[in-house]
Design an enzyme around this catalytic site. Structure first.
Site, mmCIF file in Angstrom:
data_model
loop_
_atom_site.group_PDB
_atom_site.id
_atom_site.type_symbol
_atom_site.label_atom_id
_atom_site.label_comp_id
_atom_site.label_asym_id
_atom_site.label_seq_id
_atom_site.Cartn_x
_atom_site.Cartn_y
_atom_site.Cartn_z
ATOM 1 N N THR A 1 5.366 2.908 3.337
ATOM 2 C CA THR A 1 6.502 3.282 3.548
ATOM 3 C C THR A 1 7.562 2.768 2.471
ATOM 4 O O THR A 1 8.745 3.110 2.338
ATOM 5 C CB THR A 1 7.408 2.809 4.882
ATOM 6 N N TYR B 1 6.041 -1.923 17.656
ATOM 7 C CA TYR B 1 6.653 -3.052 16.792
ATOM 8 C C TYR B 1 6.963 -4.285 17.055
ATOM 9 O O TYR B 1 6.558 -5.478 16.842
ATOM 10 C CB TYR B 1 7.809 -2.186 16.151
ATOM 11 N N ALA C 1 7.858 -12.522 8.081
ATOM 12 C CA ALA C 1 9.293 -11.807 8.599
ATOM 13 C C ALA C 1 9.145 -11.268 10.056
ATOM 14 O O ALA C 1 8.164 -10.003 10.181
ATOM 15 C CB ALA C 1 9.396 -10.451 7.519
ATOM 16 N N VAL D 1 -2.798 -4.642 3.401
ATOM 17 C CA VAL D 1 -3.087 -6.237 3.994
ATOM 18 C C VAL D 1 -3.969 -6.130 5.347
ATOM 19 O O VAL D 1 -4.433 -7.548 5.556
ATOM 20 C CB VAL D 1 -1.884 -6.774 3.953
ATOM 21 N N ASN E 1 0.725 -1.197 0.021
ATOM 22 C CA ASN E 1 0.072 0.103 0.197
ATOM 23 C C ASN E 1 0.894 1.342 0.074
ATOM 24 O O ASN E 1 0.375 2.377 0.259
ATOM 25 C CB ASN E 1 -0.901 -0.068 1.180
ATOM 26 N N LYS F 1 -4.314 -20.651 4.252
ATOM 27 C CA LYS F 1 -5.070 -21.791 4.888
ATOM 28 C C LYS F 1 -6.130 -22.202 3.511
ATOM 29 O O LYS F 1 -6.154 -23.302 3.041
ATOM 30 C CB LYS F 1 -5.978 -21.518 5.831
#
Ligand code: NAD
Ligand code: UDP
Length: 328
Positions: free
Chosen positions: A36, A146, A115, A58, A33, A106
């Protein structure tokens, strides 16, 4: 031909992973998107017949029409400056975003690699950090958004693995650098190299005794590639164990860039980890992987990249406008 979805494709790591999987003969679907990331990181793949790009956040429901064999979930702000400016988006992409990708994996019977990060160890009390260390994270500190998102990401991924039998992989990435990092993302390597190129003093935070261990992008991508294709579902550290203090690192950058500028000291950010070095014994044993690119070579290549940017890029003081991604 195998299909792979890569989220965070317009970012630093994501764009290099797109290149690697295209070169390995995969059909790659990139998703981002641009919160960043940068469109220019994917410009060279725009017309490639095995590459498709979907602009999408997402954290919203994800629809992909084609079959998927693999998914790499790399979408997330990754620099402390970014995730301090967009704390809620950071928490959402690690939690809701990961949940959406697990559901997609799934439904598609795909293998998902997430990650994760050395930040799950927080300010570590075990050194070097092994995968069985549980970490020392301040949940309510500014970096907690984070660190805890990534810890939750690992937990929900293991839950899908155990409960649904989903094939999952977890990479704990230690500080990785190279071309396509955003010049103004605030991380130490673009920060120092940008300062050297603009003729500014290098800003060392704290007294500079805190350490980091820097891994070149090609080594990181190789480790991730091998882990994805392995049969190991638990977390694996991928990083370069060659540790250096930030003040010594500033001196290395001064030498490399030939700048006449000096080092100036600024306040150490809250909860900035004091030491970090990956124990990579597991990756060596499991994946027969270890880093090949030394810091001198990697930093030279990275500096060449930053030197090749336009004057406009170099002097544009990017204050990224995150507002269009923030819901009122
Ligand atoms: P980056 O900022 O360059 O790339 C992240 C990408 O994710 C960007 O293109 C951004 O636009 C995208 N993104 C963020 N939120 C999104 C959302 N909700 N929907 C779609 N796209 C979204 O950062 P990077 O260094 O390439 O990091 C990539 C991944 O690797 C991150 O998950 C990060 O946590 C992890 N990681 C990186 C490092 C490192 O040293 N580079 C270390 C540890 C972990
Ligand atoms: N740092 C610094 N000067 C800068 C940017 C960062 O001294 O201009 C320090 C920072 O405080 C940290 C280290 O460099 O100790 C690495 O910071 P970075 O943001 O790259 O990543 P981190 O490993 O903290 O997530």
């Amino acid at each position: 031909m195998k299909n792979i979805l890569i989220t965070g494709a317009a970012g630093f790591l994501g764009s290099h992973l797109c290149d690697r999987f295209i070169n390995e003969g995969f059909r790659v679907i990139g998703m981002d998107n641009f919160i960043t990331g940068d469109k220019r990181n994917l410009e060279h793949l725009k017309d490639h017949s095995n590459f498709e790009f979907l602009e999408h956040d997402v954290t919203e429901h994800i629809t992909v029409n084609s079959n998927l064999d693999y998914i790499l979930h790399f979408a997330s702000p990754a620099s402390p400056i970014d995730y301090l400016k967009i704390p809620i988006q950071t928490l959402k992409v690690g939690s809701l975003g990961t949940h959406n990708l697990l559901g997609l994996a799934k439904a598609k019977k795909a293998r998902l690699l997430i990650a994760s990060t050395s930040e799950v160890y927080g300010d570590p009390l075990v050194h070097p950090q092994t995968e069985n260390y549980y970490g020392n994270v301040n949940t309510i500190g500014p970096r907690g958004v984070y660190d805890e998102a990534k810890r939750f990401q690992e937990s929900i991924t293991m839950a899908y693995h155990r409960f649904h039998g989903l094939e999952t992989r977890i990479v704990r990435i230690f500080n990785t650098y190279g071309p396509r990092m955003r010049l103004n993302d605030g991380r130490v390597i673009p920060a120092f190299m940008g300062q050297a190129l603009r003729g500014e003093d290098l800003t060392v935070f704290g007294d500079g005794s805190q350490t980091r261990s820097f891994c070149y992008i090609d080594d990181q991508v190789e480790g991730i590639y091998r882990l994805l294709l392995s049969d190991y579902a638990y977390p694996v550290n991928i990083g370069n164990p060659h540790e250096i203090s930030i003040s010594d690192f500033a001196q290395e950058i001064i030498k490399l860039t030939n700048t006449t500028q000096k080092v100036i000291f600024k306040d150490l950010p809250v909860d900035d980890p004091l030491q970090r070095q990956p124990d990579i014994s597991l990756a060596k044993k499991l994946l027969n992987w270890e880093p090949k690119v030394g810091r001198e070579e990697g930093m030279k290549k990275t500096f060449e990249y930053f030197k090749s940017l336009s004057e406009e890029d170099l002097f544009k003081r990017e204050h990224r406008d995150f507002s269009k991604h923030i819901k009122p």
